[in-house]
Design an enzyme around this catalytic site. Structure first.
Site, PDB file in Angstrom:
ATOM      1  N   ARG A 393       0.840  -1.194   0.000  1.00  0.00           N
ATOM      2  CA  ARG A 393       0.000   0.000   0.000  1.00  0.00           C
ATOM      3  C   ARG A 393       0.876   1.245   0.000  1.00  0.00           C
ATOM      4  O   ARG A 393       1.873   1.323   0.709  1.00  0.00           O
ATOM      5  CB  ARG A 393      -0.918  -0.010   1.215  1.00  0.00           C
ATOM      6  CG  ARG A 393      -2.140   0.867   1.053  1.00  0.00           C
ATOM      7  CD  ARG A 393      -3.161   0.556   2.121  1.00  0.00           C
ATOM      8  NE  ARG A 393      -3.648  -0.816   2.048  1.00  0.00           N
ATOM      9  CZ  ARG A 393      -4.700  -1.247   2.718  1.00  0.00           C
ATOM     10  NH1 ARG A 393      -5.383  -0.422   3.479  1.00  0.00           N
ATOM     11  NH2 ARG A 393      -5.082  -2.506   2.610  1.00  0.00           N
ATOM     12  N   SER A 481      -8.643   0.073  -0.101  1.00  0.00           N
ATOM     13  CA  SER A 481      -9.532  -0.298   0.997  1.00  0.00           C
ATOM     14  C   SER A 481     -10.208   0.937   1.571  1.00  0.00           C
ATOM     15  O   SER A 481     -10.878   1.671   0.861  1.00  0.00           O
ATOM     16  CB  SER A 481      -8.750  -1.073   2.054  1.00  0.00           C
ATOM     17  OG  SER A 481      -9.616  -1.590   3.040  1.00  0.00           O
ATOM     18  N   HIS A 482     -10.008   1.202   2.870  1.00  0.00           N
ATOM     19  CA  HIS A 482     -10.663   2.333   3.542  1.00  0.00           C
ATOM     20  C   HIS A 482      -9.731   3.536   3.661  1.00  0.00           C
ATOM     21  O   HIS A 482     -10.078   4.511   4.319  1.00  0.00           O
ATOM     22  CB  HIS A 482     -11.107   1.894   4.938  1.00  0.00           C
ATOM     23  CG  HIS A 482      -9.962   1.422   5.794  1.00  0.00           C
ATOM     24  ND1 HIS A 482      -9.421   0.157   5.648  1.00  0.00           N
ATOM     25  CD2 HIS A 482      -9.244   2.034   6.762  1.00  0.00           C
ATOM     26  CE1 HIS A 482      -8.425   0.015   6.523  1.00  0.00           C
ATOM     27  NE2 HIS A 482      -8.297   1.130   7.204  1.00  0.00           N
ATOM     28  N   LYS A 491      -3.759  -6.297  -2.670  1.00  0.00           N
ATOM     29  CA  LYS A 491      -3.953  -7.475  -1.832  1.00  0.00           C
ATOM     30  C   LYS A 491      -3.678  -8.682  -2.719  1.00  0.00           C
ATOM     31  O   LYS A 491      -4.287  -8.816  -3.781  1.00  0.00           O
ATOM     32  CB  LYS A 491      -5.375  -7.523  -1.285  1.00  0.00           C
ATOM     33  CG  LYS A 491      -5.702  -6.404  -0.311  1.00  0.00           C
ATOM     34  CD  LYS A 491      -7.130  -6.510   0.200  1.00  0.00           C
ATOM     35  CE  LYS A 491      -7.445  -5.410   1.203  1.00  0.00           C
ATOM     36  NZ  LYS A 491      -8.846  -5.474   1.683  1.00  0.00           N
ATOM     37  N   ASP A 615     -16.989  -0.946   3.255  1.00  0.00           N
ATOM     38  CA  ASP A 615     -15.831  -0.070   3.051  1.00  0.00           C
ATOM     39  C   ASP A 615     -15.517   0.024   1.565  1.00  0.00           C
ATOM     40  O   ASP A 615     -16.289  -0.433   0.712  1.00  0.00           O
ATOM     41  CB  ASP A 615     -14.632  -0.572   3.861  1.00  0.00           C
ATOM     42  CG  ASP A 615     -14.034  -1.851   3.301  1.00  0.00           C
ATOM     43  OD1 ASP A 615     -14.770  -2.600   2.634  1.00  0.00           O
ATOM     44  OD2 ASP A 615     -12.841  -2.107   3.534  1.00  0.00           O
ATOM     45  N   ASP A 617     -13.514  -1.381  -0.641  1.00  0.00           N
ATOM     46  CA  ASP A 617     -13.452  -2.567  -1.505  1.00  0.00           C
ATOM     47  C   ASP A 617     -14.459  -3.630  -1.081  1.00  0.00           C
ATOM     48  O   ASP A 617     -14.413  -4.753  -1.573  1.00  0.00           O
ATOM     49  CB  ASP A 617     -12.040  -3.149  -1.551  1.00  0.00           C
ATOM     50  CG  ASP A 617     -11.554  -3.661  -0.211  1.00  0.00           C
ATOM     51  OD1 ASP A 617     -12.014  -3.138   0.817  1.00  0.00           O
ATOM     52  OD2 ASP A 617     -10.706  -4.563  -0.167  1.00  0.00           O
ATOM     53  N   ASP A 619     -14.952  -5.459   1.569  1.00  0.00           N
ATOM     54  CA  ASP A 619     -14.615  -6.679   2.303  1.00  0.00           C
ATOM     55  C   ASP A 619     -14.877  -6.524   3.796  1.00  0.00           C
ATOM     56  O   ASP A 619     -14.630  -7.439   4.572  1.00  0.00           O
ATOM     57  CB  ASP A 619     -13.165  -7.101   2.051  1.00  0.00           C
ATOM     58  CG  ASP A 619     -12.151  -6.097   2.578  1.00  0.00           C
ATOM     59  OD1 ASP A 619     -12.554  -4.970   2.940  1.00  0.00           O
ATOM     60  OD2 ASP A 619     -10.947  -6.426   2.607  1.00  0.00           O
ATOM     61  N   ARG A 620     -15.401  -5.341   4.212  1.00  0.00           N
ATOM     62  CA  ARG A 620     -15.726  -5.090   5.615  1.00  0.00           C
ATOM     63  C   ARG A 620     -17.190  -4.675   5.725  1.00  0.00           C
ATOM     64  O   ARG A 620     -17.751  -4.103   4.795  1.00  0.00           O
ATOM     65  CB  ARG A 620     -14.821  -4.011   6.195  1.00  0.00           C
ATOM     66  CG  ARG A 620     -13.364  -4.385   6.222  1.00  0.00           C
ATOM     67  CD  ARG A 620     -12.486  -3.174   6.458  1.00  0.00           C
ATOM     68  NE  ARG A 620     -12.851  -2.490   7.692  1.00  0.00           N
ATOM     69  CZ  ARG A 620     -12.563  -1.207   7.928  1.00  0.00           C
ATOM     70  NH1 ARG A 620     -11.929  -0.492   7.018  1.00  0.00           N
ATOM     71  NH2 ARG A 620     -12.923  -0.648   9.058  1.00  0.00           N
ATOM     72  N   HIS A 702     -14.023  -7.118   9.339  1.00  0.00           N
ATOM     73  CA  HIS A 702     -13.680  -8.267   8.495  1.00  0.00           C
ATOM     74  C   HIS A 702     -14.279  -9.525   9.125  1.00  0.00           C
ATOM     75  O   HIS A 702     -14.022  -9.825  10.296  1.00  0.00           O
ATOM     76  CB  HIS A 702     -12.163  -8.448   8.389  1.00  0.00           C
ATOM     77  CG  HIS A 702     -11.474  -7.414   7.571  1.00  0.00           C
ATOM     78  ND1 HIS A 702     -11.410  -7.471   6.206  1.00  0.00           N
ATOM     79  CD2 HIS A 702     -10.802  -6.284   7.925  1.00  0.00           C
ATOM     80  CE1 HIS A 702     -10.735  -6.439   5.742  1.00  0.00           C
ATOM     81  NE2 HIS A 702     -10.355  -5.701   6.770  1.00  0.00           N
TER      82      HIS A 702
END
Length: 836
Positions: A393, A481-482, A491, A615, A617, A619-620, A702
């Protein structure tokens, strides 16, 4: 009048004017093509339809061949004598031998026979053998549906074929009959004709476990990535064969219209050609008459007239207006006279010129297009700092750009090839830098010789699904992501393992030493979202109507989150589902209560049962109730863990260091084994595999499901599983969620620091902090557990911040623990701006 005369009369209509021969040829060519091409397409359509029909017929014949032994077995199990003996065996287990002997006498392949009562509470799957849970599931389904599904249990060595049927007495189901057979009973029946298909196989699929191949014929290379499938009724089996799709090249009426157009064009060209011939003959006659009249009036001999004709014939075409006659001629030749150009009428000469046509306007926002292109910048130098604990990242144009993406792609492609885990599935979220980072990532992977499946802009959960279902578990998700809009990253999953720790830094080392393979991979593009939605819809069942608001935060979840939940029968009201990498409404981080304000208000206004937040992407997952209460992820985990433990008694459930102490108590009381572990999606997934946990979760939102899913974090799937639980009872979701144990706690508090400072601070803090009477855990930062609460300080592995959280039984205990941590943190760095 004969047809020939009619055509000649028709042709004579246009003989007053000569038609350009090029036009005739073009018209004729068009006519030929307009007849030939549709005819060829129609023949191809007929052939394609016949091939698809033949393929489907072969596949159906294979299914029909399997149905015969399946139906024979079902008939025996429902036979009156068998049912009578089964009822007797339920009442007196000592007579089970009579039932077994009778069935074995009618079917020699039978290995064992068992009967079970209708009370599932007395059954213990672990006592039924290695396949106990599978047998338990067969019994449950048979009691619900009246019959079971024929299936092979591969966990047994050797594998065995199982079938079940309800035991019915006086119209009421009183138990279940289970029969085990040699799998050859069904395998030998699969001997299909595959001359058209080229390949066919029998596979077993139960929606939860990987597909198992039972028997196949032909060349597997013909199957392709998405085969055609036919389910064998009353079984878990399906027949798979190459997908023959017929796409109509031309419709019937289009064919007719093109054919008519071709005939008319061809006929028109013939008519115009004959018209030209007639015109040429008439022009010759006119010229001959003129020459005869001229010779008669001047007495010019015929041979002199011929010389005049010859001179005219030698001239080029008529001069354009404004040209002058030639100044000189050859001796003995007659100079022709060229008529002066006619002048235009006065009104034409004075007319205004035609106005310019209006400008064309393109529906094309050049500013939006430029935002998707990489800005001019000095190429970024690869640094170790972007290779974090469980992903890569960085900040766009500072530590991350397309050049870095290509290099990482080369390292990923090389690693995938070495592990024989291709192809690599690649996807991205909705950030503005995503398109060009994705192009460079794909370019890098392909340059190693590794194949790539490009699935476009989709949530991270869709990438995980595609990597497991359409590949060997390898994929790269390009996402920030966030994190703030100027962040992005990767990822990475290879062979089913999400890279973390040394596996991540190993990519950096590989790039630095130029240990990169070279080759030429193949790129395939595919829309997998419909398959993803169907996969979830086939697994998750919401039994009653629910209304939810889902806030996608302008993240990539807007692609399919609402449609996925609608496929479950849920009424969905989407909020901020337009994908916008600038995140104009709020930051896509559901762990921050400030980002849930709009969702809470929308749930209240729409009188919805629940509010869900994703979020960047997707995934949360975050959850809010109709009353505006935020149900933090550690409390959501309690409900999800109880559901999983109901199917996996005694299983280990993982949770991260930021979760409430009540969670471990709930898991323990449900018969589970609670284990606290480090924060981080890659770390958590690796530990799940290591300890065999069917479920895990983090305070960040997650949720990882190995139970019925792929052991990955997917906010959309987690939302579906939560709604399945809430929909299984008539109690309002608010009441169910509020009944979960709670305490006085803070959300995740964040302390901003410079890059790298957060890890140094935590090391120093752990070395010097003193928490009298507390149990200390340093698996991830430092967590001090007191009798009445706990506090945590850890370094984020994705952004340069400290993550702090507190949880206590009373407000007084919460304040005391916060004060204790505050004083000791300020001792390490007095300049910290603490949000508590």
């Amino acid at each position: 009048m004969e047809l020939k005369e009619k055509l000649e009369a028709l042709a004579h209509i246009s003989t007053k004017k000569h038609v350009d021969r090029r036009l005739i040829w073009v018209l004729g060519l068009f006519g030929v093509l307009a007849i030939a091409i549709p005819s060829w397409l129609m023949i191809r359509d007929w052939h394609g339809a016949a091939q698809v029909s033949a393929a489907q017929q072969e596949g159906q014949l294979a299914v029909d061949g399997l149905q015969q032994p399946v139906e024979a077995l079902k008939r025996i199990m429902k036979d009156e004598q068998v049912q009578a003996l089964a009822i007797r065996a339920l009442e007196n287990p000592e007579t089970l031998g009579d039932l077994s002997a009778y069935i074995s006498g009618r079917m020699s392949q039978v290995s064992s026979v068992n009967v079970f009562g209708s009370d599932l509470s007395v059954l213990r799957p672990v006592e039924l053998g290695p396949n106990g849970f599978a047998i338990y599931d067969m019994i449950r389904q048979t009691l619900e549906n009246g019959s079971g599904l024929l299936q092979i249990h591969h966990i047994l060595k050797p594998a065995m074929l199982y079938d079940s049927a309800a035991i019915v007495s006086a119209g009421e189901t009183v138990g279940v009959l289970i029969i085990a057979l040699d799998p050859e009973y069904i395998v030998t029946a699969f001997n299909p004709d595959y001359s058209t298909l080229g390949f066919i196989r029998l596979a077993q699929y139960n929606g939860r476990q990987p597909v198992s191949n039972i028997r196949e014929w032909g060349d597997p290379g013909l199957l392709g990535e998405v085969p055609d499938r036919l389910t064998v009724p009353d079984t878990l089996f399906r027949v798979e064969f190459p997908l023959y799709e017929h796409i109509g090249l031309i419709g019937f009426w289009t064919f007719v219209m093109m054919l008519l157009a071709g005939i008319l064009s061809l006929g028109g060209s013939v008519i115009l050609y004959r018209s030209n011939l007639i015109w040429a003959q008439e022009e010759k006659l006119k010229e001959a008459r003129k020459q005869e009249l001229a010779a008669a009036s001047s007495g010019q001999p015929d041979d002199e007239a011929d010389s005049v004709d010859a001179h005219f014939a030698s001239l080029p075409g008529q001069m354009e207006s404004g040209q002058t006659e030639p100044e000189q001629t050859e001796p003995g030749q007659v100079r022709p006279r060229i008529a002066p150009a006619k002048e235009l009428p006065e009104e034409t000469q004075g007319a205004k010129p035609l106005a310019d046509p209006p400008r064309l306007r393109l529906h094309y926002d050049i500013n939006d297009r430029r935002r998707l292109k990489e800005s001019d910048h000095t190429p970024v130098e690869l640094t170790r700092s972007i290779f974090r604990a469980y992903d890569i990242r960085g900040v766009i144009d500072k530590t991350l750009d397309s050049g870095i993406a290509r290099s990482v792609g080369q390292a990923v492609g090389s690693t995938v090839l070495e592990q024989k885990a291709g192809p690599a599935v690649v996807a991205r979220d909705g950030r503005l830098s995503g398109p060009y980072l994705m192009d460079s990532m794909i370019e890098g992977i392909l340059s190693t010789g590794c194949d790539v499946l490009d699935i476009g802009a989709v949530p991270t959960g869709v990438l995980y699904y595609a990597a497991h279902e359409m590949g060997a578990g390898s994929g790269v998700m390009i996402t920030g992501s966030h994190n703030p809009p100027d962040y992005n990253g990767f990822k990475i999953m290879i062979g089913g393992d999400s890279l973390h720790g040394t596996a991540i830094t190993g990519l950096y080392e590989r790039i630095k030493r130029n240990d990169l393979l070279e080759g030429e991979g193949t790129l395939t593009r595919k829309d997998v979202v419909p398959d993803y939605i169907q996969r979830i819809a086939s697994d998750v069942k919401v039994e009653r109507e629910l209304k939810v608001v889902i806030d996608c935060g302008n993240g990539i979840g807007g692609v399919c989150a609402a449609d996925t939940l609608r496929a479950l029968g849920v009424e969905v009201l989407p909020l901020f589902e337009e994908i916008d990498g600038t995140f104009p409404n709020h930051h896509p981080d559901p762990s921050d209560p400030e980002n849930l304000v709009d969702l809470i208000e929308s749930v209240r206004l729409m009188d919805a049962d629940l509010g869900l937040a994703l979020d960047g992407d997707a995934d949360r997952l975050g959850v809010v109730t109709l009353a505006g209460n935020i149900i933090y992820p550690d409390r959501v985990m309690m409900l999800l863990a109880l559901d999983v433990l109901d199917r996996h008694p005694g299983a280990t459930i993982l949770y991260d260091v930021k979760c409430t102490g009540h969670l471990a108590k709930v898991i323990r009381e449900a018969g589970g084994n609670p284990v606290m572990y480090k924060t981080g999606h890659s770390l958590m997934k690796a530990e799940m595999k290591k300890v065999g946990a069917p479920f895990a979760g983090e305070m960040s939102g997650h949720f990882f499901f190995e139970d019925r899913w792929y052991g990955v974090d997917d906010g959309i799937y987690a939302a579906a599983r939560l709604l399945e639980i809430l929909g299984s009872t008539e109690a309002p979701p608010e009441a169910i969620l509020n009944a979960l144990p709670t305490s006085f706690s803070t959300p995740e508090l964040k302390v901003q620091m410079q890059e790298g400072e957060n890890h140094d601070f935590v090391k120093t803090f752990i070395a010097g902090a003193k928490f009298e009477g507390a149990t200390i855990s340093t698996i991830d930062g430092i967590r001090a557990d007191f009798d009445d609460g706990w506090g945590l300080v850890r370094a984020s592995n994705t952004t340069p911040i400290l993550v702090v959280r507190f949880d206590a039984e009373t407000e007084e205990a919460l304040a005391r623990i916060k004060t204790l941590f505050r004083s000791q943190m300020l001792k390490v760095n007095a300049d910290l701006e603490l949000p508590f």
